[in-house]
Design an enzyme around this catalytic site. Structure first.
Site, mmCIF file in Angstrom:
data_model
loop_
_atom_site.group_PDB
_atom_site.id
_atom_site.type_symbol
_atom_site.label_atom_id
_atom_site.label_comp_id
_atom_site.label_asym_id
_atom_site.label_seq_id
_atom_site.Cartn_x
_atom_site.Cartn_y
_atom_site.Cartn_z
ATOM 1 N N ASP A 47 32.346 43.329 33.050
ATOM 2 C CA ASP A 47 33.653 43.031 33.295
ATOM 3 C C ASP A 47 33.923 41.682 32.745
ATOM 4 O O ASP A 47 33.107 40.612 32.991
ATOM 5 C CB ASP A 47 33.858 42.825 34.770
ATOM 6 C CG ASP A 47 35.201 42.239 35.263
ATOM 7 O OD1 ASP A 47 36.215 42.920 35.090
ATOM 8 O OD2 ASP A 47 34.930 41.098 35.836
ATOM 9 N N TYR A 52 37.816 33.987 30.833
ATOM 10 C CA TYR A 52 36.651 33.522 30.932
ATOM 11 C C TYR A 52 36.133 32.929 29.622
ATOM 12 O O TYR A 52 36.005 33.330 28.708
ATOM 13 C CB TYR A 52 35.763 34.682 31.267
ATOM 14 C CG TYR A 52 35.964 35.253 32.462
ATOM 15 C CD1 TYR A 52 36.585 34.733 33.677
ATOM 16 C CD2 TYR A 52 35.500 36.728 32.741
ATOM 17 C CE1 TYR A 52 36.817 35.317 34.930
ATOM 18 C CE2 TYR A 52 35.857 37.502 33.771
ATOM 19 C CZ TYR A 52 36.401 36.809 34.753
ATOM 20 O OH TYR A 52 36.632 37.334 36.084
ATOM 21 N N LYS A 77 41.223 42.035 31.723
ATOM 22 C CA LYS A 77 42.510 41.799 32.640
ATOM 23 C C LYS A 77 43.737 41.320 31.710
ATOM 24 O O LYS A 77 43.613 40.548 30.667
ATOM 25 C CB LYS A 77 41.828 40.583 33.517
ATOM 26 C CG LYS A 77 40.880 41.208 34.476
ATOM 27 C CD LYS A 77 40.331 39.977 35.589
ATOM 28 C CE LYS A 77 38.951 40.470 36.173
ATOM 29 N NZ LYS A 77 37.637 40.303 35.179
#
Length: 330
Positions: A47, A52, A77
């Site tokens: 994930d 990030y 995402k």
């Protein structure tokens, strides 16, 4: 105990915020080594998110995918676009030496489409298994929450459904740290999955156990992130005690100490109990602890396989550390 595994996801995967240099810088070789170790250890779900490392986590995963030919389950995402910094100072989101991009919240339909296109490019893929709407909720957006929620319902989630219809993803859902916004969205939209970080853990599940029961009843799958509450339940030695990405408050440190004491009496490591507790709920299809180095990844894999005496859970219930209605491993 939930059924063993899921056709799409393994019981345990890898949360890849650390591969974006969360808290400390990581070399590209170390990041690649962590991904190799995860693949070899059966943690075959990764994930990530544009947020990030401001794209760095996705870039590193994409480089490994291209080099290895591995095909793990992938989730990323939408909800933030990455704008090239072009010399502007980078905001401090806790990532050491992030990529030179600035994350900008964007829950518009066009923003979702553009954000996913950026992820496709960095990951080097046309589709992902799971696409999640990132970080909506009152704790994140404060006074703007109602406007963000309205735009999520009117634009972001319909655009994600369109991407699913186009074959760009198998499941859509939310990637959040707040239960309240999950309930608010589920009143209006049937989601495939929720990635809930830090709210259903061995440390902190008193308010969330009933919510997971609701998810199971309506067929919404749950992925658990933050099973160590930002590291508190896995901390040892002189490691910093973090909770919800900040210094751990006294109540959390004390409760973690009580959990650790029970585990020691049964010769079980607290992180092993923390991971296996999260996996036990029937709504949960995967648990994705964060790990940064090959050795950390292999340690996580060992924790997922550790043998735990069922009497440990009885002892925790007797001390009020696990609520009576919580599902525990069988």
């Amino acid at each position: 105990m939930s059924e063993a595994g899921h056709p799409l996801l393994p019981e345990f995967g890898l949360g890849a915020a650390g591969l974006g240099n969360l808290y400390a810088e990581l070399s590209g070789d170390e990041a690649e080594g962590a991904l190799v170790a995860a693949w070899e250890s059966g943690l075959t779900y990764v994930d990530t998110a544009p947020y990030y490392g401001h794209g760095l986590s996705e870039q590193r995963i994409g480089a490994w995918l291209a080099k290895s030919g591995a095909q793990p389950a992938l989730s990323t995402k939408v909800g933030r676009r990455l704008e090239p910094a072009n010399g502007r100072p980078l905001p401090d989101h806790g990532f050491a030496s992030p990529a030179p991009n600035i994350p900008v919240f964007d829950y518009s339909a066009d923003g979702v489409r553009a954000g996913f296109a950026g992820s496709q490019q960095r990951l080097g893929v046309l589709s992902v298994d799971i696409l999640l709407l990132h970080d909506i909720g009152a704790l994140t957006h404060g006074e703007a929450h109602e406007a963000v929620l309205a735009q999520a319902l009117e634009e972001a989630l319909p655009e994600m459904a369109a991407l699913k219809a186009e074959g760009c993803t198998k499941w859509i859902g939310l990637g959040v740290n707040e239960i309240e916004v999950c309930r608010a969205v589920l009143e209006h939209v049937d989601l495939d999955v929720l990635l809930l970080a830090g709210r259903y853990t061995l440390l902190e599940h008193q308010a969330s156990a009933a919510f997971l029961d609701e998810c199971h009843q309506r067929g919404v799958k749950v992925i658990i992130g933050g099973a160590f509450n930002s590291g508190l339940l896995a901390a040892s030695g002189n490691m910093p005690l973090r909770y919800d990405y900040a210094d751990a408050p006294d109540w959390a440190v004390q409760r973690a100490g009580m959990l650790r004491k029970v585990c020691a009496a049964f010769e079980v490591e607290l992180p092993a109990a923390a991971l296996q507790f999260c996996r036990a709920h029937p709504a949960v299809v995967s648990v994705i602890p964060g790990a940064r180095t090959p050795e950390e990844v292999r340690q996580v894999a060992r924790w997922t396989q550790a043998k735990i005496d069922p009497e440990l859970w009885t002892a925790m219930r007797d001390q009020g550390l696990v609520v009576p209605e919580a599902v525990v491993p069988s």
